[in-house]
Motif scaffolding. Structure first.
Motif, PDB file in Angstrom:
ATOM      1  N   SER A  31     -89.990 -24.078 -89.333  1.00  0.00           N
ATOM      2  CA  SER A  31     -89.707 -25.479 -89.056  1.00  0.00           C
ATOM      3  C   SER A  31     -89.761 -26.297 -90.349  1.00  0.00           C
ATOM      4  N   THR A  82    -100.245 -37.030 -94.995  1.00  0.00           N
ATOM      5  CA  THR A  82    -100.180 -36.293 -93.737  1.00  0.00           C
ATOM      6  C   THR A  82     -99.071 -35.248 -93.848  1.00  0.00           C
ATOM      7  N   VAL A  83     -99.359 -34.106 -93.286  1.00  0.00           N
ATOM      8  CA  VAL A  83     -98.392 -33.014 -93.269  1.00  0.00           C
ATOM      9  C   VAL A  83     -98.218 -32.591 -91.824  1.00  0.00           C
ATOM     10  N   ARG A  84     -96.985 -32.521 -91.382  1.00  0.00           N
ATOM     11  CA  ARG A  84     -96.724 -32.051 -90.017  1.00  0.00           C
ATOM     12  C   ARG A  84     -95.468 -31.229 -89.990  1.00  0.00           C
ATOM     13  N   LEU A  98     -91.017 -28.990 -92.798  1.00  0.00           N
ATOM     14  CA  LEU A  98     -92.323 -29.560 -93.117  1.00  0.00           C
ATOM     15  C   LEU A  98     -92.104 -31.009 -93.548  1.00  0.00           C
ATOM     16  N   HIS A  99     -92.815 -31.937 -92.890  1.00  0.00           N
ATOM     17  CA  HIS A  99     -92.717 -33.362 -93.225  1.00  0.00           C
ATOM     18  C   HIS A  99     -94.020 -33.767 -93.918  1.00  0.00           C
ATOM     19  N   ASP A 114     -89.166 -34.154 -96.860  1.00  0.00           N
ATOM     20  CA  ASP A 114     -88.855 -33.153 -95.845  1.00  0.00           C
ATOM     21  C   ASP A 114     -88.501 -31.869 -96.567  1.00  0.00           C
TER      22      ASP A 114
END
Length: 151
Positions: free
Chosen positions: A119, A149-151, A121-122, A112
């Motif tokens: 925001s 994966t990046v969200r 970033l995960h 994280d």
């Protein structure tokens, strides 16, 4: 008599400490190295992150392409520079000991990156890593990202 008993107890303690250090399983030792690198990320200590790697460390992307060292290094620098807080957790999910000096591990990594005025970033990564034992220490020789994966 007391001095010799004290020496014996000290020698027993020392032997136990050395035995637990030297007889630690590769998984325990390697997990501790991931944990130290994650702590280094938290404190934005680049040399601490790099300390677990061999000098000829190789990183591969999801397609199996070798990432040039300078590109891989820029990714690390960018993460350290842009995040106000970094929390990373690496877990070994599978380990295969190829020899006394080579271990292959499958890891899951969650990071994280809290960014100022943006925001969080995960980043979730699964990777196959190769560790080698040289000079008594386990070092990360290669990492091949399997999924990210990046969200």
């Amino acid at each position: 008599m007391i001095a010799s008993r004290g020496n014996f107890e000290f020698a027993s303690f020392l032997w136990l400490a050395l035995a637990s250090c030297c007889l630690a399983s590769p998984q325990t030792d390697i997990q501790a190295r991931y944990d130290r690198a994650n702590q280094a990320m938290k404190f934005k200590y680049e040399d601490g992150v790099l300390a677990i790697r061999t000098t000829d460390f190789k990183a591969y992307d999801e397609k199996g392409h070798l990432l040039p060292a300078r590109v891989e290094h820029r990714h690390l620098e960018a993460a350290l520079a842009t995040a106000s807080t970094i929390l990373e957790r690496t877990t070994i999910t599978h380990l295969v000991q190829k020899s006394a000096t080579e271990v292959h591990v499958h890891i899951q990594d969650a990071m994280d990156l809290a960014r100022p005025s943006k925001s969080t970033l995960h980043v979730a990564t699964e990777a196959d890593d190769v560790w080698v034992r040289a000079g008594g220490d386990w070092k990360l020789k290669a990492s091949h990202v399997q999924r990210q994966t990046v969200r």
